[in-house]
Enzyme design. Structure first.
Site, short mmCIF file in Angstrom:
data_model
loop_
_atom_site.label_atom_id
_atom_site.label_comp_id
_atom_site.label_asym_id
_atom_site.label_seq_id
_atom_site.Cartn_x
_atom_site.Cartn_y
_atom_site.Cartn_z
N HIS A 66 -27.29 51.80 -11.11
CA HIS A 66 -28.47 52.67 -11.19
C HIS A 66 -29.05 52.56 -12.60
O HIS A 66 -28.37 52.91 -13.57
CB HIS A 66 -28.08 54.13 -10.94
CG HIS A 66 -27.95 54.52 -9.50
ND1 HIS A 66 -26.93 54.08 -8.71
CD2 HIS A 66 -28.72 55.34 -8.73
CE1 HIS A 66 -27.05 54.61 -7.49
NE2 HIS A 66 -28.14 55.38 -7.48
N ASP A 99 -32.56 55.73 -0.32
CA ASP A 99 -31.80 56.49 -1.31
C ASP A 99 -31.03 57.61 -0.62
O ASP A 99 -29.82 57.54 -0.49
CB ASP A 99 -32.71 57.04 -2.41
CG ASP A 99 -31.96 57.38 -3.69
OD1 ASP A 99 -30.78 57.01 -3.81
OD2 ASP A 99 -32.57 58.00 -4.58
N ASP A 143 -23.62 61.07 0.96
CA ASP A 143 -23.72 62.53 0.88
C ASP A 143 -25.17 63.01 0.94
O ASP A 143 -25.44 64.12 1.40
CB ASP A 143 -23.01 63.08 -0.36
CG ASP A 143 -23.34 62.35 -1.65
OD1 ASP A 143 -24.14 61.39 -1.61
OD2 ASP A 143 -22.79 62.71 -2.71
N GLY A 177 -25.49 58.79 -11.04
CA GLY A 177 -25.46 60.07 -11.72
C GLY A 177 -26.61 60.26 -12.69
O GLY A 177 -27.62 59.57 -12.61
N HIS A 218 -27.24 56.68 -0.03
CA HIS A 218 -26.09 57.52 -0.40
C HIS A 218 -25.60 58.31 0.80
O HIS A 218 -26.38 58.99 1.48
CB HIS A 218 -26.49 58.50 -1.51
CG HIS A 218 -26.72 57.84 -2.84
ND1 HIS A 218 -25.71 57.69 -3.78
CD2 HIS A 218 -27.82 57.26 -3.38
CE1 HIS A 218 -26.20 57.07 -4.85
NE2 HIS A 218 -27.49 56.81 -4.63
N GLU A 256 -34.42 54.60 -13.61
CA GLU A 256 -34.87 55.71 -12.77
C GLU A 256 -35.22 56.85 -13.73
O GLU A 256 -36.35 56.96 -14.18
CB GLU A 256 -33.77 56.11 -11.78
CG GLU A 256 -34.17 57.23 -10.83
CD GLU A 256 -33.02 57.69 -9.94
OE1 GLU A 256 -33.30 58.42 -8.98
OE2 GLU A 256 -31.85 57.35 -10.21
#
Length: 325
Positions: free
Chosen positions: A192, A272, A16, A165, A14, A195
């Protein structure tokens, strides 16, 4: 670098969550934002040691995301991250982000994607961009737009779309419409799943036709599902340190990657969020203590599953085979 830490490919990364402190300082400087000292800055960027779950982990993204609200910042962040990955010895990476989270200063999702593609083009590093739709409520149209923007920039920097998310709060099964549209527009996708959500989340993602799953490791709780993943050739984008931080597993020894690999599942190892989790791909492999043959298979799985053209995948496979001679 250990021999079997070569052939590094990160498919689940990711933007960010992977802004280095140096990159954050540069982005803040461009925007006239004041930052604290090194220790305090790292505390803002990195997850707390006593993190309780994924929802707490996700609170670390608001600050770096606030610095990624202009075209210049987005392009520079992608360029910087690619430079860091190249310096770490990676052969290829796929960097993901959610365009709808970068609209606070008036950008459109289209302009966000274009800026990221521009940064990628300047980087001189082989990578693709994955555009994430976001779990939530009230953002259906934004999510559909993300898929359409991914279709527009496919092959121009963008390589796929995703759904990210709070999985436990917004179940995977609620988002079928997104992947129906992705298939209609011929946009590859990963999801995703498995998880914060368990095997039922993985099953929902499989029902949407997913060939890759972000994380997916909680499939290990269901032996029949593990068999199905192996039979379908679905690739899992495993992110060990991140999963320890969100309290899915107590330690690396209990992490099921090796068992899944032995049972024929196409697992890969990824970071990740390099900054939030304070990790690198080499660290992930070191922590798992994979054998040379296991590391080779994981790397080959990543090359085969990359959302890249056939020539790129073949070239990556050949590079990895050469490194493990």
């Amino acid at each position: 670098m250990k021999q079997h830490h070569r052939g590094l490919i990160d498919l689940h990364l990711h933007l960010d969550g992977s802004l280095s402190p140096a990159s954050v300082r540069q982005l803040a400087g461009l925007q006239g934002a004041a930052l604290p000292g090194e220790e305090a800055l790292l505390a803002r960027l990195r997850v707390e040691p006593d993190c309780r779950d994924l929802n707490q982990y996700l609170t670390k993204f608001a600050f770096p995301c606030s610095l990624l609200q202009t075209e210049e910042a987005i392009a520079l962040a992608v360029q910087n991250l690619c430079g860091e990955l190249k310096a770490q010895g990676l052969l290829y990476a796929e960097i993901r982000f959610a365009p709808q989270l970068h609209l606070e200063r008036g950008l459109t999702q289209d302009r966000v994607a274009a800026a990221a593609c521009a940064g990628l083009g300047r980087a001189g590093f082989p990578a693709g961009l994955i555009l994430c739709a976001m779990r939530g409520s009230g953002n259906r149209e934004q999510n559909l737009e993300t898929v359409r923007v991914a279709a527009k920039y496919l092959g121009r920097g963008v390589c796929a779309c995703d759904l990210a998310g709070a999985e436990a709060l917004f179940p995977t099964g609620d988002f079928e419409e997104l992947f129906t549209l992705a298939r209609k527009l011929d946009v590859p996708y990963t999801i995703h799943a498995g998880e914060a959500g368990g095997p039922e989340s993985v099953r929902a993602a499989l029902s949407f036709g997913a060939k890759r799953l972000g994380h997916g490791v909680r499939a290990a709780e269901d032996p029949a599902l593990v068999e199905e993943l192996a039979a379908r050739g679905v690739t899992l984008e495993c992110c060990p340190t991140s999963n320890l931080h969100t309290c899915m597993f107590p330690d690396y020894r209990s992490y099921p990657l090796r068992d899944l690999l032995a049972r024929g599942v196409k697992v890969t190892v990824n970071t990740d969020n390099m900054t939030v989790s304070g990790t690198t791909l080499s660290h992930e492999l070191e922590a798992l203590d994979l054998s040379r043959e296991e590391a080779r298979q994981v790397a080959l799985n990543a090359a085969a599953a990359a959302f890249a053209d056939d020539n790129t995948r073949k070239a990556l496979t050949a590079r990895i085979e050469g490194l493990f001679v």
